[in-house]
Structure formats: C-alpha cells, structure tokens
Design a protein around this motif. Structure first.
Motif, PDB file in Angstrom:
ATOM      1  N   PHE A  20       0.704  -1.123  -0.126  1.00  0.00           N
ATOM      2  CA  PHE A  20      -0.020   0.108  -0.016  1.00  0.00           C
ATOM      3  C   PHE A  20       0.658   1.124   0.018  1.00  0.00           C
ATOM      4  O   PHE A  20       0.476   2.134  -0.705  1.00  0.00           O
ATOM      5  N   VAL A  21       1.886   1.210   0.666  1.00  0.00           N
ATOM      6  CA  VAL A  21       2.954   2.309   0.643  1.00  0.00           C
ATOM      7  C   VAL A  21       3.342   2.369  -0.740  1.00  0.00           C
ATOM      8  O   VAL A  21       3.799   3.633  -1.305  1.00  0.00           O
ATOM      9  N   VAL A  22       3.771   1.387  -1.485  1.00  0.00           N
ATOM     10  CA  VAL A  22       4.307   1.522  -2.773  1.00  0.00           C
ATOM     11  C   VAL A  22       3.463   1.996  -3.672  1.00  0.00           C
ATOM     12  O   VAL A  22       3.715   2.655  -4.705  1.00  0.00           O
ATOM     13  N   ILE A  23       2.085   1.670  -3.658  1.00  0.00           N
ATOM     14  CA  ILE A  23       1.021   2.142  -4.445  1.00  0.00           C
ATOM     15  C   ILE A  23       1.066   3.704  -4.196  1.00  0.00           C
ATOM     16  O   ILE A  23       1.025   4.448  -5.407  1.00  0.00           O
ATOM     17  N   LYS A  24       1.105   4.284  -3.085  1.00  0.00           N
ATOM     18  CA  LYS A  24       1.121   5.625  -2.865  1.00  0.00           C
ATOM     19  C   LYS A  24       2.309   6.167  -3.511  1.00  0.00           C
ATOM     20  O   LYS A  24       2.052   7.327  -4.166  1.00  0.00           O
ATOM     21  N   VAL A  25       3.567   5.733  -3.242  1.00  0.00           N
ATOM     22  CA  VAL A  25       4.664   6.112  -4.192  1.00  0.00           C
ATOM     23  C   VAL A  25       4.544   6.279  -5.463  1.00  0.00           C
ATOM     24  O   VAL A  25       4.986   7.222  -6.152  1.00  0.00           O
ATOM     25  N   GLY A  26       3.905   4.965  -5.909  1.00  0.00           N
ATOM     26  CA  GLY A  26       3.855   4.894  -7.476  1.00  0.00           C
ATOM     27  C   GLY A  26       3.156   5.932  -8.371  1.00  0.00           C
ATOM     28  O   GLY A  26       3.169   6.543  -9.274  1.00  0.00           O
ATOM     29  N   LEU A  27       1.921   6.212  -7.370  1.00  0.00           N
ATOM     30  CA  LEU A  27       0.787   7.317  -7.658  1.00  0.00           C
ATOM     31  C   LEU A  27       1.495   8.875  -7.778  1.00  0.00           C
ATOM     32  O   LEU A  27       0.838   9.598  -8.423  1.00  0.00           O
ATOM     33  N   TYR A  81      -5.343   7.826  -4.858  1.00  0.00           N
ATOM     34  CA  TYR A  81      -5.026   8.799  -5.604  1.00  0.00           C
ATOM     35  C   TYR A  81      -5.682  10.068  -4.967  1.00  0.00           C
ATOM     36  O   TYR A  81      -5.359  11.109  -5.112  1.00  0.00           O
ATOM     37  N   VAL A  82      -7.083   9.941  -4.794  1.00  0.00           N
ATOM     38  CA  VAL A  82      -8.066  11.221  -4.368  1.00  0.00           C
ATOM     39  C   VAL A  82      -7.677  11.366  -2.949  1.00  0.00           C
ATOM     40  O   VAL A  82      -8.504  12.068  -2.329  1.00  0.00           O
ATOM     41  N   GLY A  83      -6.794  10.636  -2.078  1.00  0.00           N
ATOM     42  CA  GLY A  83      -6.755  11.091  -0.601  1.00  0.00           C
ATOM     43  C   GLY A  83      -6.733   9.882   0.337  1.00  0.00           C
ATOM     44  O   GLY A  83      -6.828  10.205   1.514  1.00  0.00           O
ATOM     45  N   MET A  84      -6.973   8.681  -0.218  1.00  0.00           N
ATOM     46  CA  MET A  84      -7.121   7.534   0.982  1.00  0.00           C
ATOM     47  C   MET A  84      -5.544   7.245   1.303  1.00  0.00           C
ATOM     48  O   MET A  84      -5.035   6.787   0.552  1.00  0.00           O
ATOM     49  N   VAL A  92      -9.262  -0.833   5.813  1.00  0.00           N
ATOM     50  CA  VAL A  92     -10.509  -0.891   5.001  1.00  0.00           C
ATOM     51  C   VAL A  92     -10.755  -2.032   4.076  1.00  0.00           C
ATOM     52  O   VAL A  92     -11.904  -2.692   3.907  1.00  0.00           O
ATOM     53  N   LEU A  93      -9.775  -2.255   3.218  1.00  0.00           N
ATOM     54  CA  LEU A  93      -9.842  -3.143   2.259  1.00  0.00           C
ATOM     55  C   LEU A  93     -10.238  -4.548   2.853  1.00  0.00           C
ATOM     56  O   LEU A  93     -10.666  -5.407   2.067  1.00  0.00           O
ATOM     57  N   GLN A  94      -9.934  -4.656   3.958  1.00  0.00           N
ATOM     58  CA  GLN A  94     -10.194  -6.090   4.508  1.00  0.00           C
ATOM     59  C   GLN A  94     -11.484  -6.289   4.896  1.00  0.00           C
ATOM     60  O   GLN A  94     -11.898  -7.426   5.186  1.00  0.00           O
ATOM     61  N   ALA A  95     -12.360  -5.278   4.536  1.00  0.00           N
ATOM     62  CA  ALA A  95     -13.840  -5.453   4.529  1.00  0.00           C
ATOM     63  C   ALA A  95     -14.245  -6.535   3.382  1.00  0.00           C
ATOM     64  O   ALA A  95     -15.626  -6.829   3.568  1.00  0.00           O
ATOM     65  N   GLN A  96     -13.321  -6.980   2.524  1.00  0.00           N
ATOM     66  CA  GLN A  96     -13.669  -7.881   1.600  1.00  0.00           C
ATOM     67  C   GLN A  96     -14.034  -9.251   2.222  1.00  0.00           C
ATOM     68  O   GLN A  96     -15.101  -9.969   1.679  1.00  0.00           O
ATOM     69  N   ALA A  97     -13.364  -9.407   3.671  1.00  0.00           N
ATOM     70  CA  ALA A  97     -13.978 -10.768   4.084  1.00  0.00           C
ATOM     71  C   ALA A  97     -15.370 -10.502   4.231  1.00  0.00           C
ATOM     72  O   ALA A  97     -16.024 -11.702   4.293  1.00  0.00           O
ATOM     73  N   PHE A  98     -15.926  -9.516   4.850  1.00  0.00           N
ATOM     74  CA  PHE A  98     -17.454  -9.518   5.209  1.00  0.00           C
ATOM     75  C   PHE A  98     -18.235  -9.404   3.921  1.00  0.00           C
ATOM     76  O   PHE A  98     -19.254  -9.813   4.033  1.00  0.00           O
ATOM     77  N   PHE A  99     -17.674  -8.684   2.814  1.00  0.00           N
ATOM     78  CA  PHE A  99     -18.498  -8.541   1.667  1.00  0.00           C
ATOM     79  C   PHE A  99     -18.749  -9.976   0.952  1.00  0.00           C
ATOM     80  O   PHE A  99     -19.508 -10.511   0.447  1.00  0.00           O
ATOM     81  N   GLN A 133     -14.585  10.079  10.175  1.00  0.00           N
ATOM     82  CA  GLN A 133     -13.598  11.067   9.978  1.00  0.00           C
ATOM     83  C   GLN A 133     -13.058  11.445   8.642  1.00  0.00           C
ATOM     84  O   GLN A 133     -11.828  11.647   8.380  1.00  0.00           O
ATOM     85  N   GLY A 134     -14.056  11.546   7.788  1.00  0.00           N
ATOM     86  CA  GLY A 134     -13.649  11.587   6.381  1.00  0.00           C
ATOM     87  C   GLY A 134     -12.927  12.982   6.179  1.00  0.00           C
ATOM     88  O   GLY A 134     -12.246  13.222   5.219  1.00  0.00           O
ATOM     89  N   GLY A 135     -12.929  14.166   7.103  1.00  0.00           N
ATOM     90  CA  GLY A 135     -12.135  15.239   6.761  1.00  0.00           C
ATOM     91  C   GLY A 135     -10.748  15.107   7.574  1.00  0.00           C
ATOM     92  O   GLY A 135     -10.131  15.978   7.557  1.00  0.00           O
ATOM     93  N   HIS A 136     -10.647  13.969   8.415  1.00  0.00           N
ATOM     94  CA  HIS A 136      -9.200  13.937   9.149  1.00  0.00           C
ATOM     95  C   HIS A 136      -8.334  12.885   8.069  1.00  0.00           C
ATOM     96  O   HIS A 136      -8.435  11.809   8.219  1.00  0.00           O
ATOM     97  N   SER A 137      -7.405  13.403   7.673  1.00  0.00           N
ATOM     98  CA  SER A 137      -6.251  12.769   6.912  1.00  0.00           C
ATOM     99  C   SER A 137      -6.692  11.779   5.784  1.00  0.00           C
ATOM    100  O   SER A 137      -6.042  10.911   5.425  1.00  0.00           O
ATOM    101  N   MET A 138      -8.267  11.815   5.320  1.00  0.00           N
ATOM    102  CA  MET A 138      -8.322  11.131   4.304  1.00  0.00           C
ATOM    103  C   MET A 138      -9.749  11.947   3.556  1.00  0.00           C
ATOM    104  O   MET A 138     -10.298  12.826   4.470  1.00  0.00           O
ATOM    105  N   THR A 139     -10.187  11.454   2.509  1.00  0.00           N
ATOM    106  CA  THR A 139     -11.434  12.133   1.844  1.00  0.00           C
ATOM    107  C   THR A 139     -12.144  10.973   2.079  1.00  0.00           C
ATOM    108  O   THR A 139     -12.168   9.827   1.904  1.00  0.00           O
ATOM    109  N   LEU A 140     -13.608  11.527   1.814  1.00  0.00           N
ATOM    110  CA  LEU A 140     -14.766  10.573   2.034  1.00  0.00           C
ATOM    111  C   LEU A 140     -14.680   9.706   0.675  1.00  0.00           C
ATOM    112  O   LEU A 140     -15.089   8.490   0.803  1.00  0.00           O
ATOM    113  N   ALA A 141     -14.455  10.369  -0.527  1.00  0.00           N
ATOM    114  CA  ALA A 141     -14.514   9.473  -1.832  1.00  0.00           C
ATOM    115  C   ALA A 141     -13.597   8.509  -1.828  1.00  0.00           C
ATOM    116  O   ALA A 141     -13.722   7.361  -2.161  1.00  0.00           O
TER     117      ALA A 141
END
Length: 294
Positions: A20-27, A81-84, A92-99, A133-141
């Motif tokens: 996930f850090v690598v993705i952020k760097v790549g973007l 790319y938009v702030g996650m 949050v991606l681990q929500a896949q287990a419940f989906f 906490q969408g306005g704190h360190s991340m975007t809701l989108a």
C-alpha cells in the motif's frame, strides 16, 4: 506449520502490507489507471510464457480478471490517488472478508453463522467510525472507493469459489492478460493521451521500482507463496496470517510516509481488527471452549 513456512507466510504478509505504501509512491509519478495497466502487463508478460494456462472456461477467467484484478485495483488506485491514506486503505480493504460472506449468502446460499454476524457488526461499527472522520487525513470519496475495491475483491472470491480447485498462480498470471486493456481504455478516457505520454516520458526510477514491486513481488511472488501455503495446510491455519497485513500496512505507512490517524480512527481500526479476528478465529475458539467443557 514448519519454521520455514512460518517465515514464508511472514514474507507474504510484509510484501502485501508494504504494497500500500508502494502504491502511494507509484501514484506520485503515474496516474492510477495507467499504473494499473503497467502493473498487470508486467505481471502477465513474460510469466505467461512459462506458466501453464489453468483449466478454466474463458467466461470465468474474464470474470475473475474483471473483479479481483481490474475492479479491485481500479477502485483502490483511484481511492489512494484522491486522498485515501495507505495505512487506512490496507485496513478498510479487509472489509472484503465480510462482503465475501454476504455475497456467498446471497449468490451461493451459504449460511451466515452467529459469529460471522457478530464479527460483521463489530467491523461495521469500526468502519463507521473511520468513515465519520472523512475530513481527518482522508477524503470521503477515497473511503467509499476503497469499500468498492473491497466489494470487487469479494466478488472475485465468489468467482474463485465457482471456479473450484485450480492452480492459483496460473490463474493470476493468465488473468493478468485481461486488465491492461480496460485500464488503458479508462486511462485514455479519464487521464488523456497527453498525460499518458508525459507520465511515460518522464517516468523516474522511483515509479519504475514501484511498478516492478507491484507486478513481481506483490502479485507474482505474493500469490505464489500464498498458494504454496494453501496447498500444504488448511485454510484455517493460513487465513489468520492475513490479519497481519493491515498491521504491517498501518505500521509501514506511519514509518515510511509519516501518516497519522486520529484517536477515533485508531478506535475504528481496533474494532475492524476485532471483527476480523472474531470471524477468522471464532470457530477455533468455540472448539477450544467445547473441548474444555467436555
């Protein structure tokens, strides 16, 4: 599990957590849709010439590629790319287990056990705290798109269940041939030919390293080692290691990117992890209690 295989499991956990850090760097140097196209193109070629094609009907190969590969990473790359933040994305991606459990109940008529529902409720409360906490360190989108990525991954898991027993490495390699085309189409439509040309012409060593990591370490090596473990041990022995992925993701994002979470987000993260633990380890705990009583 042998000490060597414990080590291999930890290698996968670290590779996927740091991913996930690598993705952020790549973007930073490559727009999200183009990054997705490059990742899967390199994951497919040249490996496709050395890995045997799995005995899977084309419709299921396409279904797997368009959900677990294209859908998941189109949403995830866009979200980041938009702030996650990288650390929160890994969690949050681990929500896949419940989906996955919900889709299995909906499409495959698999029953929902009480521990599953309890774990789902606990994790959902944690996700609600994080989302609030969408306005704190991340975007809701970014948060919503990460949930969409988790849902896409879960749909891919249902497709994998329908496919049945198959060489996972072969499935990943051959399915990687498909995503570059829709990724490139979206890149052309959303990012534009000028931006594509500029990104490719000015690509730096950091971006190249990120793409190589995503293609070879996170995708090919990660899935190869994971499938080896699943072939040797039961899913119950291997699956709990996946709980360490968001731990590594959060820690590496803090150490390498300086990402900070609010107290409420840490509380939400703890609830999500507790929900995952209830879901993954609930059966083992119930068996232990039953043995103690008997």
């Amino acid at each position: 599990m042998s000490p060597k295989d414990y080590l291999l499991a930890l290698v996968v956990v670290v590779a996927w957590g740091v991913n996930f850090v690598v993705i952020k760097v790549g973007l930073h140097g490559v727009p999200p849709m183009l990054l997705g196209a490059l990742r899967f193109a390199l994951a497919a070629v040249p490996a496709v010439f050395f890995v045997k094609r799995p005995r899977v009907p084309l419709r299921w190969l396409f279904a797997y590629a368009l959900t677990i590969s294209f859908g998941q990473f189109a949403f995830l790359f866009s979200a980041m790319y938009v702030g996650m933040p990288a650390g929160l994305a890994s969690l949050v991606l681990q929500a896949q287990a419940f989906f996955t459990l919900a889709f299995a109940w909906l499409f495959l008529r698999e029953p929902l056990r009480p521990r599953t529902i309890l774990g789902l409720v606990v994790a959902a409360a944690g996700l609600a705290l994080i989302g609030a906490q969408g306005g704190h360190s991340m975007t809701l989108a970014g948060f919503v798109m990460t949930l969409c990525a988790a849902a896409s991954w879960a749909l891919g898991n249902i497709v994998t269940k329908k496919i049945g027993r198959v060489d996972l490495v072969g499935l990943v390699v051959w399915a990687s041939l498909i995503p570059p085309l829709p990724f490139l189409a979206l890149s052309y439509a959303l990012e534009g030919p000028q931006r594509i040309a500029t990104a490719l012409a000015g690509i730096g060593l950091t971006s190249i390293g990120a793409i190589l990591y995503l293609a070879f370490i996170a995708t090919l090596i990660g899935y190869s080692l994971w499938s080896r473990l699943l072939s040797r041990y039961s899913a119950g022995q291997v699956a709990p290691f996946s709980l360490l992925v968001p731990v590594v993701g959060l820690a590496s994002a803090l150490l390498l990117l300086g990402e900070q979470l609010s107290a409420i987000q840490y509380g939400g993260a703890a609830l999500v992890m507790l929900g995952l633990i209830i879901n993954v380890s609930g059966a083992w705990f119930a068996q232990r209690v039953s043995r103690l009583r008997s």
